[in-house]
Write a protein that holds these residues in place. Sequence first.
Motif, PDB file in Angstrom:
ATOM      1  N   SER A  25       7.792  -6.880 -38.398  1.00 53.47           N
ATOM      2  CA  SER A  25       8.538  -5.830 -38.561  1.00 53.47           C
ATOM      3  C   SER A  25       8.858  -5.437 -39.972  1.00 53.47           C
ATOM      4  O   SER A  25       8.772  -4.125 -40.089  1.00 53.47           O
ATOM      5  CB  SER A  25       9.727  -5.558 -37.728  1.00 53.47           C
ATOM      6  OG  SER A  25      10.837  -6.658 -38.107  1.00 53.47           O
ATOM      7  N   SER A  26       9.295  -6.215 -40.993  1.00 52.68           N
ATOM      8  CA  SER A  26       9.361  -5.855 -42.290  1.00 52.68           C
ATOM      9  C   SER A  26       8.246  -5.477 -43.065  1.00 52.68           C
ATOM     10  O   SER A  26       8.442  -4.741 -43.935  1.00 52.68           O
ATOM     11  CB  SER A  26       9.892  -7.303 -42.928  1.00 52.68           C
ATOM     12  OG  SER A  26       9.132  -8.150 -43.233  1.00 52.68           O
ATOM     13  N   ILE A  27       7.221  -5.826 -42.578  1.00 52.52           N
ATOM     14  CA  ILE A  27       5.841  -5.456 -43.125  1.00 52.52           C
ATOM     15  C   ILE A  27       5.571  -3.973 -42.699  1.00 52.52           C
ATOM     16  O   ILE A  27       5.178  -3.119 -43.304  1.00 52.52           O
ATOM     17  CB  ILE A  27       4.780  -6.138 -42.912  1.00 52.52           C
ATOM     18  CG1 ILE A  27       5.140  -7.443 -43.688  1.00 52.52           C
ATOM     19  CG2 ILE A  27       3.343  -5.691 -43.508  1.00 52.52           C
ATOM     20  CD1 ILE A  27       4.309  -8.810 -43.498  1.00 52.52           C
ATOM     21  N   SER A  28       5.576  -3.695 -41.397  1.00 56.02           N
ATOM     22  CA  SER A  28       5.289  -2.544 -40.612  1.00 56.02           C
ATOM     23  C   SER A  28       5.787  -1.386 -41.243  1.00 56.02           C
ATOM     24  O   SER A  28       5.223  -0.161 -40.721  1.00 56.02           O
ATOM     25  CB  SER A  28       5.427  -2.639 -38.926  1.00 56.02           C
ATOM     26  OG  SER A  28       6.637  -2.821 -38.777  1.00 56.02           O
ATOM     27  N   VAL A  29       7.043  -1.162 -41.774  1.00 57.32           N
ATOM     28  CA  VAL A  29       7.515  -0.082 -42.442  1.00 57.32           C
ATOM     29  C   VAL A  29       6.977   0.351 -43.659  1.00 57.32           C
ATOM     30  O   VAL A  29       7.393   1.536 -44.034  1.00 57.32           O
ATOM     31  CB  VAL A  29       9.022  -0.045 -42.483  1.00 57.32           C
ATOM     32  CG1 VAL A  29       9.678  -0.347 -41.055  1.00 57.32           C
ATOM     33  CG2 VAL A  29       9.506  -1.568 -43.203  1.00 57.32           C
ATOM     34  N   SER A  30       6.306  -0.592 -44.408  1.00 55.74           N
ATOM     35  CA  SER A  30       5.793  -0.521 -45.583  1.00 55.74           C
ATOM     36  C   SER A  30       4.324   0.149 -45.713  1.00 55.74           C
ATOM     37  O   SER A  30       3.895   0.576 -46.656  1.00 55.74           O
ATOM     38  CB  SER A  30       5.776  -1.612 -46.520  1.00 55.74           C
ATOM     39  OG  SER A  30       7.207  -1.826 -46.706  1.00 55.74           O
ATOM     40  N   TYR A  31       3.568  -0.023 -44.645  1.00 60.45           N
ATOM     41  CA  TYR A  31       2.127   0.277 -44.445  1.00 60.45           C
ATOM     42  C   TYR A  31       1.943   1.056 -43.247  1.00 60.45           C
ATOM     43  O   TYR A  31       2.583   1.096 -42.423  1.00 60.45           O
ATOM     44  CB  TYR A  31       1.384  -0.984 -44.440  1.00 60.45           C
ATOM     45  CG  TYR A  31       1.523  -1.688 -45.603  1.00 60.45           C
ATOM     46  CD1 TYR A  31       0.675  -1.761 -46.749  1.00 60.45           C
ATOM     47  CD2 TYR A  31       2.492  -2.844 -45.702  1.00 60.45           C
ATOM     48  CE1 TYR A  31       0.898  -2.465 -48.007  1.00 60.45           C
ATOM     49  CE2 TYR A  31       2.568  -3.482 -46.928  1.00 60.45           C
ATOM     50  CZ  TYR A  31       1.972  -3.524 -48.164  1.00 60.45           C
ATOM     51  OH  TYR A  31       2.127  -4.097 -48.953  1.00 60.45           O
ATOM     52  N   SER A  32       0.829   1.972 -43.305  1.00 62.65           N
ATOM     53  CA  SER A  32       0.189   2.568 -42.211  1.00 62.65           C
ATOM     54  C   SER A  32       0.043   1.732 -40.965  1.00 62.65           C
ATOM     55  O   SER A  32      -0.698   0.480 -41.430  1.00 62.65           O
ATOM     56  CB  SER A  32      -0.651   3.646 -42.367  1.00 62.65           C
ATOM     57  OG  SER A  32      -1.842   2.993 -42.730  1.00 62.65           O
ATOM     58  N   GLU A  35      -3.620   0.807 -41.539  1.00 59.71           N
ATOM     59  CA  GLU A  35      -3.845  -0.398 -42.534  1.00 59.71           C
ATOM     60  C   GLU A  35      -3.671  -1.567 -41.952  1.00 59.71           C
ATOM     61  O   GLU A  35      -4.455  -2.711 -42.055  1.00 59.71           O
ATOM     62  CB  GLU A  35      -3.084  -0.030 -43.752  1.00 59.71           C
ATOM     63  CG  GLU A  35      -3.345   0.887 -44.644  1.00 59.71           C
ATOM     64  CD  GLU A  35      -2.544   1.065 -45.738  1.00 59.71           C
ATOM     65  OE1 GLU A  35      -2.893   0.970 -47.119  1.00 59.71           O
ATOM     66  OE2 GLU A  35      -1.217   1.214 -45.660  1.00 59.71           O
TER      67      GLU A  35
END
Length: 109
Positions: A25-32, A35
């Motif tokens: 979840s920490s990555i999913s807020v930074s990328y579409s 992607e």
Amino acid sequence: MNFPSLIAYAWSLWKDGNALELVDSSISVSYSLQELVRCVQLGLLCVQDPPNARPLMSSIVFMLENETAPLPTPEEPLYFTVRNYGTDRSNEYMQRSLNNMSITTLEAR
């Protein structure tokens, strides 16, 4: 979870249309979302068996850099397999070994 490996888990999520559940979840807020799904798809392409079904590194870089480049659909990975990509001479070498030890030589594809 009852999956023998991370690859089996990733494939299960992919085929059910839930590939995003694999992403932290920490990555999913930074990328579409597109992607992220693309990266999971590329990862599944990289673990296909046999090895010659996997994309070349240059192709992977191209697909990562070009969001519009079409990606092949990954095939279901083999989780555990006995591989024999050529002549198997291990028995011949084991018969010559005095201590029943063997040496494995890795070869690039």
